[in-house]
Design a protein around this motif. Sequence first.
Motif, short mmCIF file in Angstrom:
data_model
loop_
_atom_site.label_atom_id
_atom_site.label_comp_id
_atom_site.label_asym_id
_atom_site.label_seq_id
_atom_site.Cartn_x
_atom_site.Cartn_y
_atom_site.Cartn_z
N PHE A 70 17.53 23.47 -23.82
CA PHE A 70 17.15 24.71 -23.12
C PHE A 70 17.60 24.72 -21.66
CE2 PHE A 70 13.75 25.94 -26.24
CZ PHE A 70 14.27 27.19 -26.48
N ASP A 71 17.47 23.56 -21.04
CA ASP A 71 17.71 23.49 -19.60
C ASP A 71 19.16 23.28 -19.22
OD1 ASP A 71 14.92 23.56 -19.44
OD2 ASP A 71 14.80 21.37 -19.62
N GLN A 74 21.11 25.51 -16.56
CA GLN A 74 20.66 25.31 -15.18
C GLN A 74 20.95 23.88 -14.70
OE1 GLN A 74 18.80 27.05 -17.39
NE2 GLN A 74 18.44 29.02 -16.39
N VAL A 92 24.90 28.68 -12.56
CA VAL A 92 24.52 28.37 -13.93
C VAL A 92 25.77 28.25 -14.81
CG1 VAL A 92 24.21 30.79 -14.64
CG2 VAL A 92 22.82 29.02 -15.71
N THR A 94 27.56 28.70 -18.30
CA THR A 94 27.34 29.57 -19.45
C THR A 94 28.62 30.31 -19.81
OG1 THR A 94 25.93 31.35 -20.32
CG2 THR A 94 26.64 31.55 -18.03
N TRP A 254 18.56 35.66 -23.46
CA TRP A 254 18.47 34.46 -22.61
C TRP A 254 18.36 34.80 -21.14
CZ3 TRP A 254 19.88 28.89 -23.38
CH2 TRP A 254 19.52 28.47 -24.67
N GLY A 255 18.64 36.05 -20.78
CA GLY A 255 18.48 36.49 -19.40
C GLY A 255 17.14 37.17 -19.15
N ALA A 269 15.09 37.99 -15.84
CA ALA A 269 14.42 36.81 -15.29
C ALA A 269 14.74 36.68 -13.81
CB ALA A 269 14.91 35.57 -16.03
N THR A 272 18.72 32.14 -11.68
CA THR A 272 19.99 32.08 -12.41
C THR A 272 19.86 32.42 -13.89
OG1 THR A 272 19.64 29.73 -12.80
CG2 THR A 272 20.99 30.32 -10.90
N GLN A 273 18.64 32.37 -14.42
CA GLN A 273 18.47 32.69 -15.84
C GLN A 273 18.96 34.10 -16.14
OE1 GLN A 273 14.47 31.86 -17.32
NE2 GLN A 273 14.88 33.13 -19.12
N ARG A 274 18.88 34.95 -15.15
CA ARG A 274 19.32 36.34 -15.30
C ARG A 274 20.81 36.46 -15.60
NH1 ARG A 274 17.58 40.86 -10.92
NH2 ARG A 274 15.69 39.63 -11.15
N LEU A 276 22.43 34.68 -17.67
CA LEU A 276 22.71 34.26 -19.05
C LEU A 276 22.69 35.48 -19.96
CD1 LEU A 276 20.46 31.06 -19.23
CD2 LEU A 276 22.84 31.24 -18.57
#
Lengths: 424, 424
Positions: A70-71, A74, A92, A94, A254-255, A269, A272-274, A276
């Motif tokens: 999962f991580d 990041q 990130v 991806t 995922w974002g 999110a 940086t998750q945003r 994805l």
Amino acid sequence: MHTLQDCQGLDAQDPLRALRDLFTLPDGVIYLDGNSLGAMPAAAPARIAQATTAEWGQQLIRAWNTAGWFDMPQRIGNKIARLVGAGAGELVATDGTSVNLFKVLSAALTIAHETSPERRVVLSERSNFPTDLYIAEALCKERGYTLRLIEPEELVTALDQQVAVLMLTQVNYRTGAMHPMSQVNAIAHAAGALTVWDLAHSAGAVPVALKADGADFAIGCGYKYLNGGPGAPAFVWVHPRHAERFWQPLAGWWGHATPFDFTPDYRPAPGTQRYLCGTQPILSMVGLEVGVDTLLAAEPLGGMAALRSKSLALTDLFIELVEARCGGHGLSVVTPRDHARRGSQVSLSRQDGAYAIVQALIARGVIGDYRKGSGPRHPDILRFGFTPLYVGFEDVWNAVEHLRQVLLSGEWQRPEFNQAHAVT
Amino acid sequence: MHTLQDCQGLDAQDPLRALRDLFTLPDGVIYLDGNSLGAMPAAAPARIAQATTAEWGQQLIRAWNTAGWFDMPQRIGNKIARLVGAGAGELVATDGTSVNLFKVLSAALTIAHETSPERRVVLSERSNFPTDLYIAEALCKERGYTLRLIEPEELVTALDQQVAVLMLTQVNYRTGAMHPMSQVNAIAHAAGALTVWDLAHSAGAVPVALKADGADFAIGCGYKYLNGGPGAPAFVWVHPRHAERFWQPLAGWWGHATPFDFTPDYRPAPGTQRYLCGTQPILSMVGLEVGVDTLLAAEPLGGMAALRSKSLALTDLFIELVEARCGGHGLSVVTPRDHARRGSQVSLSRQDGAYAIVQALIARGVIGDYRKGSGPRHPDILRFGFTPLYVGFEDVWNAVEHLRQVLLSGEWQRPEFNQAHAVT
């Protein structure tokens, strides 16, 4: 002029020489194509086998937590950040470069539109890597913008009040010419434009200072100088000043701020998750992490600054030896001699035979590549990438010696070296 | 009611039993989560090691040609095509499901707009997998469309003259309920709408006849029933009647007609190459090919029809045993009993404790998963996937026996089973 003995001496004194042992290279090969596909770190097979057999095979779905899948975007992103002058939690790993360029260019246009809706132009170079131009062209069509393409020397005049975003690749894939990032950001910002940088031939190749140099957005490639393996995931960086306003149409789960709440509406999110979109290709992601870790092994030896010094010494040497030992064969050096304007490659051009000469060199185990030209200003290119992690000074000598022999003997004119094929 | 002995007898008579040996499964695990991440084919580690060590490590950049990396999206696509009723040259393996959905939904909207510009609605189900809704929401925002979300029984009335595209997931990720694809396509087309299908829980799970059933566009997942490994690339299918008009904004160089001419303008390739964007993650792509090959090993034994018979027998058995042996514990079967409306999973609901019961089962080696609900109509779900390639009848017996014990003993109420975490 440097002699073979000199080159051997440079290798013996090279403080980075031991890093070569971190890679597995085939016997009989001088690999000058790490700018297309980086060589394999020696640690890659065992780590990838672990991810396959122990994680996927034995942990199955649980590995998303137990093996840290999962991580990974990041975690790897934070490692890449150290190589390109970004902060932790800003970058990130991806998807691919083209997909990521679509994301950041979308976000840049959206943000530019908020303050300057009258600016309707994306500015780039005609000689930018084509996929960047295709993505920009498609997005411009989608949003009703115009893609304006220029030659590098037209930059200042072209940055007029219509330009919303300046999109450049820092190091040109054909010529190896490098833009001064800090200056270009300053010029663009003074003209009211945001900057989007493609670091495909910069990340892991030259020191990059995204944040200090004031860039707005950047993406980069995982399988060139980061040695992440074929088609390894790419990366996205956004300056923190834009992070909260970042929006892109690839708004996958995922974002989402809470992907496992499975709510029907999208809520991006924080952080940086945003950037994805969907589930990442984990086996390829594992390869990327090994590649980045291998590059970070140079940190105690001086990191990117030390690698840069060696890279410039290698490309200087290559230019010197080509001119001294292969003169009279019609080769021209295309890459800038000015260190400040040179990436980690040297490109040569020749009236004809560029493709065949590259093939003849490959047959001798000297692997560079060929890039097709377009018109007199952009000739066919013989391209040689120098990855200081695993290329040595004697390699440079030997590569030039092979080039000399290929030209002297005329062996490049053999039919087998003149059949068209595809190379990345 | 079936006894344990009956179940063992069913395994002994199962003509597909030998396929289980094509997978490596951990000892002590009954794996009922192949609908989230398919198990590892026994052939995967060696093939992935070959791609790493021999191809990347030794062939380096040459492997794009010598190891067939270039052709993988099409080669694997043609194999997947055999599983979903598509023709050769119609389907391509690439990118992730969310990214691919963006592509086909873009293309569908563009094509619908050509003939019916007044239709401004994308229709989908409120209970569709969220990433599908997020992507549709984002694209609707981008193009000025409205995303209309309905319950399944509202389909016919909701398909009015405003609907440009109907976007559905064939088998619902939560309930396992399956749409009759042929009927839905007929209804949609009669109403003037195009159809976009997400086959995430269909491909490799149930027989699919995309072309015969008249679908317009489809995407699907590589890491569930195709057993391609974590985050394996997904796929794109477009009915040949739309192929020439397909356009999508992720217009990267891999979709270009002549990518190695490096021309600055985008010219889409003919055929499936047009559905590509950038360089693919090869190590993950190799995992996908092994997974698909493993599924195709069932072809001589009857292929998807034989797998479907066994899948229905497994899910029938599970429902029967849960109701017979776990009665009185508040469990309800959510998945349709009608074979024609059932995917390859069984979902149970319960007033409370769904998450903890799943955790208690996982601790016992029975791996299913939990899906969070939203409101009374969509309760929390205990989800069990049945992959007939490697799940047997005695496995079903044992899984239900564990479930019975978890409920009888109340062990699911222990604190360690009630801590929130994330699962795909």
